[in-house]
Design a protein around this motif. Structure first.
Motif, mmCIF file in Angstrom:
data_model
loop_
_atom_site.group_PDB
_atom_site.id
_atom_site.type_symbol
_atom_site.label_atom_id
_atom_site.label_comp_id
_atom_site.label_asym_id
_atom_site.label_seq_id
_atom_site.Cartn_x
_atom_site.Cartn_y
_atom_site.Cartn_z
ATOM 1 N N ARG A 131 7.827 43.920 16.238
ATOM 2 C CA ARG A 131 9.222 44.299 15.926
ATOM 3 C C ARG A 131 9.552 44.142 14.442
ATOM 4 N NH1 ARG A 131 12.889 41.121 19.975
ATOM 5 N NH2 ARG A 131 14.537 42.322 18.938
ATOM 6 N N PHE A 132 8.620 43.591 13.673
ATOM 7 C CA PHE A 132 8.825 43.531 12.221
ATOM 8 C C PHE A 132 8.473 44.888 11.599
ATOM 9 C CE2 PHE A 132 8.545 38.989 13.033
ATOM 10 C CZ PHE A 132 9.417 38.450 12.098
ATOM 11 N N PRO A 133 9.065 45.195 10.431
ATOM 12 C CA PRO A 133 8.666 46.431 9.737
ATOM 13 C C PRO A 133 7.176 46.375 9.405
ATOM 14 C CG PRO A 133 10.633 45.478 8.741
ATOM 15 C CD PRO A 133 10.104 44.459 9.706
ATOM 16 N N ARG A 171 14.616 41.311 5.102
ATOM 17 C CA ARG A 171 16.027 41.299 5.526
ATOM 18 C C ARG A 171 16.614 39.928 5.174
ATOM 19 N NH1 ARG A 171 18.169 42.489 11.631
ATOM 20 N NH2 ARG A 171 17.388 44.593 11.185
ATOM 21 N N GLU A 172 17.718 39.983 4.496
ATOM 22 C CA GLU A 172 18.410 38.739 4.108
ATOM 23 C C GLU A 172 18.641 37.889 5.357
ATOM 24 O OE1 GLU A 172 19.956 36.208 1.300
ATOM 25 O OE2 GLU A 172 19.239 38.225 0.833
ATOM 26 N N GLY A 173 18.206 36.638 5.305
ATOM 27 C CA GLY A 173 18.407 35.765 6.468
ATOM 28 C C GLY A 173 17.379 35.968 7.575
ATOM 29 N N GLY A 174 16.404 36.841 7.333
ATOM 30 C CA GLY A 174 15.333 37.040 8.314
ATOM 31 C C GLY A 174 15.727 38.025 9.409
ATOM 32 N N PHE A 175 14.797 38.298 10.314
ATOM 33 C CA PHE A 175 15.020 39.260 11.389
ATOM 34 C C PHE A 175 15.446 38.589 12.690
ATOM 35 C CE2 PHE A 175 12.497 41.553 8.350
ATOM 36 C CZ PHE A 175 12.933 42.861 8.435
ATOM 37 N N LEU A 230 6.792 37.464 7.526
ATOM 38 C CA LEU A 230 6.672 36.359 8.486
ATOM 39 C C LEU A 230 6.944 35.028 7.797
ATOM 40 C CD1 LEU A 230 3.480 37.578 10.388
ATOM 41 C CD2 LEU A 230 5.886 38.012 10.934
ATOM 42 N N LEU A 231 6.457 34.902 6.552
ATOM 43 C CA LEU A 231 6.709 33.661 5.811
ATOM 44 C C LEU A 231 8.197 33.523 5.484
ATOM 45 C CD1 LEU A 231 3.571 33.715 3.474
ATOM 46 C CD2 LEU A 231 4.004 32.139 5.373
#
Lengths: 348, 423
Positions: free
Chosen positions: B141-143, A29-33, B189-190
């Motif tokens: 919560r990450f894909p 995701r652009e800009g992170g989650f 994550l990175l």
């Protein structure tokens, strides 16, 4: 329409045995989650302990060879021997020079390890075995200096510090090279394989594993141990067999360092035969901590009560002793393990 | 040395079983003929008549008590103690391509860390825009992705460099398992921390008392590495790194850091203990390869094998085994019955995933004569599993790690099998 789509799906599923369709990767995701949080500097400092060959990560500090020897004898020699020669199958830390191209290479810090930083980092992060990260930075410098001395890399007046660190060169540094399988092996091993008459005549068996006979036995071994235990247990006055059996399970936490029974030997901790009711520091040939020998001189006896208190909080019961064990919180476990130790040691 | 009377009980049982089976054939009776009614049919069995256990008797479930022998096993003489040690997957008791979680081999350096997930944190620091801390809940919560990969210890088969030593594929080849991982791509994550342009390496670190660390090139980290939370649908077992571990597909198992708590990003490798004193491959001339990450294509016949003899006597016989490659999938495995003189293409069965185990079968009519069984894997890059001698010619016998050579089992007339070398 629906039916046709379903059939196509089944067909796809069956051909996928041989070729799995590329699955879409989980999306970025652009800009992170926006998940997680920023680490505080104190948090990074608490965990960022790694050291690199160029010295990055080394803290300020120093230690000399002879301080290192004392620490090594106290904290390391139970497994590695007084001079890094190793006890049992624990790693040999010193010597082994000139053995790497022979039939029995001895890979030690001196003969094999390419970088000094690795020694400092590993001693600091993972040693002493069972009490990781309990050594101060200066103590790690001193132990590292002693290991260099044992490996004839430095003289006995050497002081290792963050400043002298870069002066040390490890003997075997130049003997490492990058994985070259892609150039050396892959061309040889990427050829159409032979299918018929591939060897010059019938092949013969040249070596048998059964002759060597080092494979663990699958059956019998466990039964024998159980039988031996039954024989060893006293018939009339011994502890409750159920308690002993429960204690055997609890003892697994102890057996890294302690042995008990006919063939028991000292390890990182002393053998426990006859410990219940015995004076503290009673095992001959085991190097106890000054705290433990001091307590013995003051008349400490391992009554069941004292043992229970010690097992609950080893460090709290006797400050400065070296048993690196967090303690047992369950009274039932303590009673069981004491019963097991009593039942398992040979008759006195 | 061992004589016949010193053999383990299990071996005696195998021999008795084989004698009965071959006896039936020797009398000329077809195996289909039955002299007397079979009590297994004519007598009522208790499970047919009485009620079994209710649904709450085993809330998590256990294998049948008749399979109690199907367990991981240790070779006590290999290591100084059982805490910094390894045990082995019973490959000869399994089929298909998935290893049950309770049978996945274990290798720990300071024992099994029992981590409280509520107190577990994953930190990313170093050459990043924002050093980050994640809880387990954050990670979930990450894909996430589901991938099937083998995990092989680089030392698998390491005891066989100098010749046939351990008598069972559990011991010669059991430092491997194959499961479905559910995990978050490490890339995500990175990206969350923002990797700086001069970054080239990562250093994953474990939360156990060994503080396990390995240097991994950033390219691999961004390609297919996962931070896994589940295996085969359930949460990771403690012995496999609960609550989270790194997955480094196709590369040696030591790099798959368990109880993963920190990832440092840097511009150089760290050359830590595991990648200098340990996972480097000493060659005959005293020089050593380092950073030998990829696991080469390899296979082994799991049945028959020393722990799994043929008890049925001559007749239709199924040879089966597993094959895998760190560079891709396994489209083909060949099987030899005569020690590598002649080869037959085996039948591949089951899903064919990248960097995963593959199952092969070779069915034939065994005439009861001795055989020298071998399997030879070919991976999707065209790499063909080498013989032991081919490998020794290049590497000598001191490498310990990365022995992916062809294995030989000598099958006797009585159906027992033994680990041997051929020449």
């Amino acid at each position: 329409m629906k039916k046709i789509a379903l059939t196509a799906g089944i067909l796809l599923a069956s051909t996928s045995i041989y070729a799995v369709a590329q699955e879409a990767a989980a999306p970025s995701r652009e800009g992170g989650f926006g998940l997680g949080r920023e680490a505080l500097p104190e948090e990074v400092a608490a965990w960022d302990i790694d050291i690199r060959p160029d010295g990055e990560g080394l803290p300020v500090g120093s230690g000399d060879v002879w301080t290192g020897e004392e620490l090594f004898v106290d904290y390391c020699s139970a497994c590695h021997g007084d001079f890094g020669e190793a006890v049992g199958r624990w790693p040999v830390l010193a010597g082994g020079f000139g053995t790497l191209d022979g039939e029995d290479p001895v890979k030690t810090i001196g003969s094999y390890w390419p970088y000094l930083s690795t020694v400092w980092d590993y001693v600091h992060r993972a040693m002493p075995y069972g009490a990781a990260q309990s050594l101060s930075d200066d103590e790690v410098y001193a132990i590292t200096a002693y290991l260099l001395y044992l490996n004839e890399v430095v003289d006995d007046d050497f002081v290792l510090s963050n400043e002298t660190f870069a002066d040390v060169e490890m003997p075997n540094e130049d003997a490492f090279f990058m994985d070259d399988r892609a150039e050396v092996e892959l061309p040889l091993f990427t050829q159409e394989p032979c299918m018929t008459d591939c060897t010059d005549g019938p092949v013969e068996v040249t070596m048998n594993a059964m002759v060597l006979d080092v494979t663990p036995e699958e059956e019998g071994a466990g039964d024998d141990a159980a039988e031996a235990e039954e024989e060893a247990a006293p018939e009339d006055t011994g502890p409750d067999p159920e308690l002993v059996a429960a204690g055997e399970g609890v003892f697994r936490q102890c057996q890294t360092c302690h042995q008990v029974g006919e063939d028991a030997r000292n390890g990182a901790g002393p053998i426990l035969n006859g410990v219940v009711g015995a004076a503290a520091a009673h095992v001959e040939g085991f190097r106890y901590s000054p705290a433990m020998t001091g307590a013995a001189e003051d008349g400490l006896v391992w009554t069941e009560e004292n043992l229970a208190a010690y097992l609950t909080d080893p460090r709290g019961f006797l400050r400065g002793n070296r048993m690196s064990f967090r303690g047992l919180s369950s009274e039932d476990d303590i009673a069981a393990v004491i019963a097991y130790i009593q039942a398992s040691g040979p008759a006195q | 040395m061992s004589d016949e009377t010193a053999k383990p009980t299990s071996r005696r049982k195998f021999l008795q079983g084989a004698a009965v089976a071959t006896g039936a054939v020797a009398t000329g009776q077809m195996v289909h003929a039955q002299a007397a009614p079979d009590p297994a049919i004519t007598e009522m069995q208790p499970w047919q008549q009485y009620l079994g256990a209710g649904v709450d008797a085993s809330p998590y479930g256990m294998p049948s008590p008749h399979e109690a022998h199907v367990i991981r096993r240790n070779v006590p003489w290999l290591t100084a103690d059982s805490v910094s040690s390894i045990n082995f997957t019973p490959l000869h008791e399994l089929d298909g391509i998935i290893t049950p979680n309770g049978l996945c081999f274990e290798r720990h350096h300071s024992g099994v860390a029992e981590v409280d997930p509520g107190l577990h944190r994953l930190m990313i620091n170093g050459l990043v825009d924002t050093p980050m801390v994640f809880t387990v809940e954050d990670i979930m919560r990450f894909p996430r992705e589901n991938r099937t990969y083998f995990l092989e210890c680089a030392a698998n088969t390491g005891m066989e460099w100098r010749g046939a030593q351990l008598n069972g594929c559990q011991f010669t080849h059991g430092m491997i398992h194959n499961v479905v991982y559910t995990g978050v791509p490490l890339r995500l994550l990175l990206e969350e921390a923002g990797v700086r342009t001069n970054a080239a390496w990562i250093l994953p670190e474990g939360a156990d008392a060994s503080g396990m660390t390995r240097s991994i090139p950033l390219e691999k980290a961004l390609d297919d590495c996962l931070v896994a939370t589940h295996m085969n649908g359930e949460r990771l077992r403690a012995e496999q790194g609960y609550p989270m571990r790194l997955v480094v597909p196709g590369w040696e198992g030591n790099m798959w850091v368990k109880w993963l708590r920190r990832i440092e990003v840097g511009d150089q490798p760290w050359h830590h203990r595991e990648e200098t004193s340990k996972y480097t491959d000493l060659l005959e001339d005293g020089e050593a390869r380092r950073f030998t990450w990829v696991m080469d294509a390899k296979s082994v016949i799991t049945n028959p094998s020393p722990q799994a003899p043929i008890l049925h006597g001559p007749g239709p016989t199924v040879i089966t085994g597993v094959a895998w490659s760190g560079r891709g999938s396994i489209p083909r495995v060949d099987v030899s019955l005569d020690g590598g003189q002649n080869w037959n293409q085996a039948r591949m069965s089951g899903p064919s995933f990248d960097k995963s185990m593959h199952r092969f079968y070779y069915e034939f009519d065994w005439d009861g004569s001795p055989l020298l069984l071998q399997s030879r894997a070919m991976d999707s890059t065209g790499y063909v599993q080498p013989t032991k001698d081919q490998l020794r010619e290049i590497r000598g016998e001191n490498s310990i790690y990365h022995n992916n050579s062809i294995q030989t089992w000598a099958l006797s007339e009585d159906g027992t099998a033994e680990n041997v070398e051929v020449g």
